[in-house]
Write an enzyme that holds these catalytic residues in place. Structure first.
Site, mmCIF file in Angstrom:
data_model
loop_
_atom_site.group_PDB
_atom_site.id
_atom_site.type_symbol
_atom_site.label_atom_id
_atom_site.label_comp_id
_atom_site.label_asym_id
_atom_site.label_seq_id
_atom_site.Cartn_x
_atom_site.Cartn_y
_atom_site.Cartn_z
ATOM 1 N N ASP A 17 -34.580 38.419 39.779
ATOM 2 C CA ASP A 17 -35.429 37.503 38.996
ATOM 3 C C ASP A 17 -36.711 37.901 38.598
ATOM 4 O O ASP A 17 -37.224 38.719 39.509
ATOM 5 C CB ASP A 17 -35.265 36.089 39.867
ATOM 6 C CG ASP A 17 -36.317 35.205 38.970
ATOM 7 O OD1 ASP A 17 -36.002 35.062 37.651
ATOM 8 O OD2 ASP A 17 -37.339 34.593 39.462
ATOM 9 N N SER A 18 -37.455 37.436 37.954
ATOM 10 C CA SER A 18 -38.795 38.027 37.876
ATOM 11 C C SER A 18 -39.738 37.442 39.090
ATOM 12 O O SER A 18 -40.785 37.958 39.098
ATOM 13 C CB SER A 18 -39.608 37.186 36.428
ATOM 14 O OG SER A 18 -39.169 35.903 36.623
ATOM 15 N N TYR A 49 -42.092 36.936 33.167
ATOM 16 C CA TYR A 49 -41.490 37.844 32.020
ATOM 17 C C TYR A 49 -41.251 36.859 30.721
ATOM 18 O O TYR A 49 -41.367 37.509 29.802
ATOM 19 C CB TYR A 49 -39.810 37.995 32.375
ATOM 20 C CG TYR A 49 -39.632 38.989 33.526
ATOM 21 C CD1 TYR A 49 -40.472 39.628 34.118
ATOM 22 C CD2 TYR A 49 -38.245 39.777 33.687
ATOM 23 C CE1 TYR A 49 -40.384 40.663 35.187
ATOM 24 C CE2 TYR A 49 -37.968 40.704 34.446
ATOM 25 C CZ TYR A 49 -39.048 41.042 35.422
ATOM 26 O OH TYR A 49 -38.921 42.062 36.003
ATOM 27 N N GLY A 50 -41.471 35.707 31.036
ATOM 28 C CA GLY A 50 -41.403 34.868 29.847
ATOM 29 C C GLY A 50 -41.931 35.036 28.520
ATOM 30 O O GLY A 50 -41.522 34.503 27.569
ATOM 31 N N CYS A 80 -32.607 35.498 36.416
ATOM 32 C CA CYS A 80 -33.568 35.108 35.482
ATOM 33 C C CYS A 80 -33.240 34.847 33.774
ATOM 34 O O CYS A 80 -32.606 35.734 33.464
ATOM 35 C CB CYS A 80 -34.591 36.146 35.189
ATOM 36 S SG CYS A 80 -35.922 35.989 34.071
ATOM 37 N N ASN A 81 -33.376 33.689 33.326
ATOM 38 C CA ASN A 81 -32.870 33.256 32.045
ATOM 39 C C ASN A 81 -33.417 34.173 31.064
ATOM 40 O O ASN A 81 -32.763 34.721 30.125
ATOM 41 C CB ASN A 81 -33.282 31.852 31.838
ATOM 42 C CG ASN A 81 -32.437 30.809 32.334
ATOM 43 O OD1 ASN A 81 -31.550 30.081 32.003
ATOM 44 N ND2 ASN A 81 -32.892 30.790 33.693
ATOM 45 N N THR A 82 -34.892 34.608 31.315
ATOM 46 C CA THR A 82 -35.434 35.430 30.109
ATOM 47 C C THR A 82 -34.723 36.508 30.162
ATOM 48 O O THR A 82 -34.635 37.334 29.246
ATOM 49 C CB THR A 82 -36.908 35.512 30.410
ATOM 50 O OG1 THR A 82 -37.683 34.106 30.840
ATOM 51 C CG2 THR A 82 -37.700 36.313 29.479
ATOM 52 N N GLU A 159 -44.150 26.464 40.878
ATOM 53 C CA GLU A 159 -44.614 27.527 41.851
ATOM 54 C C GLU A 159 -45.674 26.682 42.693
ATOM 55 O O GLU A 159 -45.825 27.114 43.816
ATOM 56 C CB GLU A 159 -44.911 28.531 41.045
ATOM 57 C CG GLU A 159 -43.945 29.320 40.505
ATOM 58 C CD GLU A 159 -43.926 30.818 40.630
ATOM 59 O OE1 GLU A 159 -44.941 31.458 41.126
ATOM 60 O OE2 GLU A 159 -43.109 31.371 40.345
ATOM 61 N N CYS A 191 -34.102 27.786 32.507
ATOM 62 C CA CYS A 191 -35.120 28.396 33.207
ATOM 63 C C CYS A 191 -34.961 28.219 34.760
ATOM 64 O O CYS A 191 -34.587 27.420 35.217
ATOM 65 C CB CYS A 191 -36.666 28.131 32.865
ATOM 66 S SG CYS A 191 -37.835 28.943 33.744
ATOM 67 N N THR A 192 -35.154 29.310 35.600
ATOM 68 C CA THR A 192 -34.812 29.284 36.843
ATOM 69 C C THR A 192 -35.725 28.217 37.737
ATOM 70 O O THR A 192 -35.205 27.465 38.763
ATOM 71 C CB THR A 192 -35.296 30.684 37.723
ATOM 72 O OG1 THR A 192 -36.853 31.031 37.181
ATOM 73 C CG2 THR A 192 -34.284 31.665 37.467
ATOM 74 N N HIS A 193 -36.816 27.874 37.185
ATOM 75 C CA HIS A 193 -37.846 26.964 37.957
ATOM 76 C C HIS A 193 -37.493 25.505 37.581
ATOM 77 O O HIS A 193 -37.883 24.449 38.211
ATOM 78 C CB HIS A 193 -39.192 27.026 37.405
ATOM 79 C CG HIS A 193 -39.688 28.558 38.015
ATOM 80 N ND1 HIS A 193 -39.202 29.696 37.750
ATOM 81 C CD2 HIS A 193 -40.675 28.788 38.867
ATOM 82 C CE1 HIS A 193 -40.002 30.483 38.443
ATOM 83 N NE2 HIS A 193 -40.940 30.044 39.021
HETATM 84 N N1 DGL Z 1 -37.309 33.315 35.893
HETATM 85 C C1 DGL Z 1 -38.104 33.105 34.640
HETATM 86 C C2 DGL Z 1 -36.707 32.402 33.661
HETATM 87 O O1 DGL Z 1 -35.739 32.234 34.221
HETATM 88 C C3 DGL Z 1 -39.132 32.188 34.547
HETATM 89 C C4 DGL Z 1 -40.293 32.860 34.895
HETATM 90 C C5 DGL Z 1 -40.723 33.863 34.115
HETATM 91 O O2 DGL Z 1 -41.340 33.522 32.938
HETATM 92 O O3 DGL Z 1 -40.677 34.881 34.463
HETATM 93 O O4 DGL Z 1 -36.808 32.352 32.567
#
Ligand code: DGL
Length: 274
Positions: A17-18, A49-50, A80-82, A159, A191-193
């Site tokens: 993940d990012s 990463y987003g 990570c979704n992105t 976070e 998104c992971t969060h």
């Molecule tokens: N992990 C990223 C996602 O799931 C969220 C955080 C980021 O922007 O890197 O898209």
């Protein structure tokens, strides 16, 4: 002597993940597959990463994937979704082990759930801009109506532990107004969060809207793939054989924030420069 198959099955699953958000996927993997060892990489030095370009995200994803491949993983999970949205085809082309992202499992669960044929997707700017969820949903059901909204502030709220307060609720209400107006019955937490903000999101869109946690769906997909390939690990983890977490910066902060994501203390967190 161990057979090749046993040897392969005892290898860890690589998850990346990012940053810390992918731990929501690790939590689901731990719940579903407690014997599986995980080698995690959180790119905490380069998060988020987003809001980065496609080229940059693909470049970072490849670097991280090569690092994990050296750890002899049996499968790669892009939590990570992105990164899943933009790097998955490249990663699949580069490596000969199963590589999965969070988009397809989330999309499948959403299509199974929607009765009104109206699915909402929330994620980072990068995920929304890529239209990855929209394409995946339409591939399964071409007539589905898809509505997308980026919710970039959610990452920071999660976070910083501001995921249940008044400010989080106000921001969520504002972001999700369009979803409410369009009367979606299914909303993908892309998104992971976002699973950490489940309660405030639920209050914003109402109880009747089903929230799809892509991480949870991905863990089920990992289980299906490992079962099918006869690669499930049947041996319990021990002190020598345990999950390990790598980050590209701030291991202490990662440990601290991971409590919120995993509800347990992480012992093995190392900083590496890629
Ligand atoms: N992990 C990223 C996602 O799931 C969220 C955080 C980021 O922007 O890197 O898209």
């Amino acid at each position: 002597m161990k057979s090749n198959k046993q040897d392969e099955a005892s290898r860890p699953i690589g998850v990346f993940d990012s940053g810390v958000g992918g731990l929501t996927v690790v939590k689901e993997l731990n719940r579903l597959l407690p014997n599986e060892r995980i080698i995690y990489f959180g790119d905490t030095g380069r998060v988020p990463y987003g809001n980065k370009s496609k080229e940059t995200i693909v470049h970072y994803s490849l670097q991280v994937a090569y690092f994990l491949m050296k750890k002899k993983i049996k499968m790669l999970v892009v939590a990570c979704n992105t990164a899943s949205s933009v790097s998955l085809p490249t990663l699949k082309r580069h490596f000969h082990i199963p590589v999965i992202g969070v988009i397809d499992p989330g999309a499948r669960a959403a299509i199974e759930n929607t009765k009104l044929n109206k699915v909402g997707v929330i994620g980072t700017l990068g995920t929304v801009r890529s239209n990855a969820y929209k394409k995946a949903l339409r591939k399964i059901k071409s007539s589905v109506n898809v509505f997308q909204e980026p919710c970039p502030l959610f990452v920071h709220l999660a976070e910083d532990g501001w995921n249940r307060n008044k400010i989080a609720q106000m921001i969520s209400d504002e972001y999700l107004k369009p979803m409410k107006a369009r009367k979606v019955d299914t909303l993908i937490l892309g998104c992971t969060h976002y699973p950490l903000l489940r309660d405030v999101i639920k209050r914003s869109v109402g109880n009747k809207v089903e929230l799809i946690d892509s991480g949870r769906e991905t863990a089920k997909e990992v289980q299906r793939i490992l079962e099918k390939k006869d690669l499930l690990n049947h041996h319990k983890m021990n002190d020598k054989n345990h999950s390990v977490f790598y980050v590209s910066d701030f291991p202490h902060k990662f440990k601290e924030v991971s409590q919120r994501f995993l509800s347990k203390e992480l012992k093995y967190v190392h900083k590496v420069i890629l």
